[in-house]
Scaffold this motif. Structure first.
Motif, PDB file in Angstrom:
ATOM      1  N   CYS A  91       0.832  -1.214   0.000  1.00 45.58           N
ATOM      2  CA  CYS A  91       0.000   0.000   0.000  1.00 45.58           C
ATOM      3  C   CYS A  91       0.864   1.260   0.000  1.00 45.58           C
ATOM      4  O   CYS A  91       0.416   2.328  -0.400  1.00 45.58           O
ATOM      5  CB  CYS A  91      -0.927  -0.012   1.211  1.00 45.58           C
ATOM      6  SG  CYS A  91      -0.069   0.234   2.778  1.00 45.58           S
ATOM      7  N   GLY A  92       2.091   1.133   0.459  1.00 49.41           N
ATOM      8  CA  GLY A  92       2.973   2.283   0.482  1.00 49.41           C
ATOM      9  C   GLY A  92       2.758   3.200   1.680  1.00 49.41           C
ATOM     10  O   GLY A  92       3.560   4.100   1.926  1.00 49.41           O
ATOM     11  N   GLY A  93       1.664   2.961   2.425  1.00 52.30           N
ATOM     12  CA  GLY A  93       1.333   3.888   3.498  1.00 52.30           C
ATOM     13  C   GLY A  93       1.371   3.307   4.899  1.00 52.30           C
ATOM     14  O   GLY A  93       1.468   4.044   5.884  1.00 52.30           O
ATOM     15  N   CYS A  94       1.332   1.978   5.023  1.00 51.92           N
ATOM     16  CA  CYS A  94       1.265   1.389   6.363  1.00 51.92           C
ATOM     17  C   CYS A  94       2.632   1.448   7.051  1.00 51.92           C
ATOM     18  O   CYS A  94       3.647   1.767   6.436  1.00 51.92           O
ATOM     19  CB  CYS A  94       0.738  -0.049   6.297  1.00 51.92           C
ATOM     20  SG  CYS A  94       1.933  -1.262   5.683  1.00 51.92           S
ATOM     21  N   CYS A  97       5.316  -0.728   5.249  1.00 52.12           N
ATOM     22  CA  CYS A  97       5.749  -0.159   3.959  1.00 52.12           C
ATOM     23  C   CYS A  97       6.683   1.019   4.198  1.00 52.12           C
ATOM     24  O   CYS A  97       7.714   1.161   3.540  1.00 52.12           O
ATOM     25  CB  CYS A  97       4.546   0.293   3.135  1.00 52.12           C
ATOM     26  SG  CYS A  97       3.704  -1.069   2.318  1.00 52.12           S
ATOM     27  N   CYS A 105       3.449  -5.876   4.352  1.00 56.80           N
ATOM     28  CA  CYS A 105       2.399  -4.855   4.213  1.00 56.80           C
ATOM     29  C   CYS A 105       1.066  -5.331   4.785  1.00 56.80           C
ATOM     30  O   CYS A 105       0.606  -6.435   4.510  1.00 56.80           O
ATOM     31  CB  CYS A 105       2.218  -4.489   2.735  1.00 56.80           C
ATOM     32  SG  CYS A 105       0.810  -3.391   2.458  1.00 56.80           S
ATOM     33  N   GLU A 106       0.450  -4.462   5.581  1.00 48.98           N
ATOM     34  CA  GLU A 106      -0.824  -4.802   6.235  1.00 48.98           C
ATOM     35  C   GLU A 106      -1.966  -4.966   5.233  1.00 48.98           C
ATOM     36  O   GLU A 106      -2.927  -5.671   5.490  1.00 48.98           O
ATOM     37  CB  GLU A 106      -1.209  -3.697   7.232  1.00 48.98           C
ATOM     38  CG  GLU A 106      -0.329  -3.684   8.459  1.00 48.98           C
ATOM     39  CD  GLU A 106      -0.594  -2.484   9.354  1.00 48.98           C
ATOM     40  OE1 GLU A 106      -1.389  -1.615   8.959  1.00 48.98           O
ATOM     41  OE2 GLU A 106       0.016  -2.431  10.434  1.00 48.98           O
TER      42      GLU A 106
END
Ligand SMILES: [Zn+2]
Ligand SMILES: [Zn+2]
Length: 349
Positions: A91-94, A97, A105-106
């Motif tokens: 996701c790039g945001g968790c 990441c 990644c969650e």
């Protein structure tokens, strides 16, 4: 396009479905080869709780067929380029990441790769075309074969595993299991300057390891394996032990084969995942580290591309057979045998 659709466990059909459409930041990949992973076999047998229908295959590569408008504008990718896709839906945001642990990644577990109430789930590599975000793509040079490219993801998994360690020149490294993933560990640990021992019950696999540069081998079915590893390592055990087998009993043994101050890496999933009794007193007093390794990070994936593309490793030594995708049933049977290496599907000519 034609796709191998898993309707239910053990029930597949090769059928015509709509070629996926792409968003502006995506590309359409014409798939050329797709490796069959142990996970695809478990998936096929229904050992995973994913939604159906599904299109498996995460070890795929191909050429760019079509670019989304944004991708076109940037000009970095071109039609016809050889590419592989980083397979984690990061996701790039968790938290993970952001830390550079994209493989944890969650959001990945929540993605349509595993469950899709509206339609197809899966990685989608067992089809003539697959979609990828341009950000997830890695370019290969023109002269690297699609056969080698299909090993990017497995090699990247092993690079991630090796990166969990700090192998020093002359360290004793033990690899348990001489399948595709085990032998990739052997090859990479040799490049790190270790003395590598393989524990494996099949003679042909032990011989193959020796041909690939493995220093020593032992038959895991004869005698007291833990004692033999200790005998080979001046009584200590190996500084690094990579367990590439799924058997819980062997996982416990792997800990016993690890030297004081050493690290044991659970590379394989444990299947069936029964709890494993471990001598934690010995872990305490010998400062042993027990850790795991799963899927590649972005950094590991990038390294795998470089290693294959530059010819630093030749993973094709581990190809068992290449089948046309229309022989999917036969290819799966071959891949599911306990003594075969990587079976690859070919799409197109
Ligand atoms: Zn795989
Ligand atoms: Zn994430």
């Amino acid at each position: 396009m034609k796709a191998i659709v898993l309707n239910q466990p053990k029930d597949f059909s090769i059928k015509e479905i709509d070629t996926p459409s792409i968003a502006e930041d995506e590309v359409l990949i014409r798939v050329k080869t797709s490796g069959i992973c142990t996970n695809d076999i478990r998936d096929f047998n229904g050992d995973c709780s994913y939604s159906y229908p599904r299109i498996g295959g995460h070890e795929y590569c191909g050429v760019i067929e079509k670019l989304g408008s944004e991708v076109e504008k940037k000009g970095f990718f071109k039609k016809g380029q050889k590419v592989v896709k980083y397979i984690i839906e990061n996701c790039g945001g968790c938290y993970y990441c952001k830390r550079g642990d994209e493989n944890i990644c969650e959001e990945h577990q929540n993605s349509a790769v595993f469950h899709n109430a509206e339609g197809l789930s899966g990685y989608g590599g067992f089809a003539e075309y697959a979609v990828a975000k341009a950000d997830d793509l890695y370019i290969y040079s023109e002269d690297t074969s699609f056969e080698k490219m299909a090993f990017t993801e497995p090699l990247a998994c092993v690079i991630n595993s090796i990166s969990r360690t700090d192998i020093r020149f002359g360290d004793d490294v033990l690899v348990i299991g001489g399948g595709t993933m085990g032998l990739l560990h052997v090859i990479l640990a040799k490049l790190k300057g270790a003395r590598v021992i393989l524990s494996e019950p099949l003679k042909e696999r032990r011989d193959k390891a020796l041909n690939l540069g493995c220093d020593d081998v032992l038959d895991s079915l004869s005698g007291d394996v833990v004692k033999r590893v200790k005998d080979m390592t001046e009584g200590r055990g190996a500084q690094y032990v990579f367990n590439t087998t799924a058997n819980p009993k062997i996982a416990a043994q792997a800990v016993d084969m690890t030297s004081p101050t050493g690290t044991v890496i659970m590379f394989s999933s444990i299947h069936p995942n029964h709890p494993v009794p471990i001598n934690l007193g010995a872990v305490h007093s010998n400062q042993i580290t027990i850790t795991g390794a799963v899927s590649p990070t972005i950094a590991a994936f990038h390294q795998a591309v470089r290693m294959i593309d530059k010819g630093i490793v030749d993973p094709a030594v581990l190809t068992e057979a290449i089948y046309d995708y229309q022989d999917f049933g036969r290819a799966m049977q071959e891949a599911a045998k306990p003594d075969t290496y990587k079976v690859i599907l070919r799409f197109g000519e």
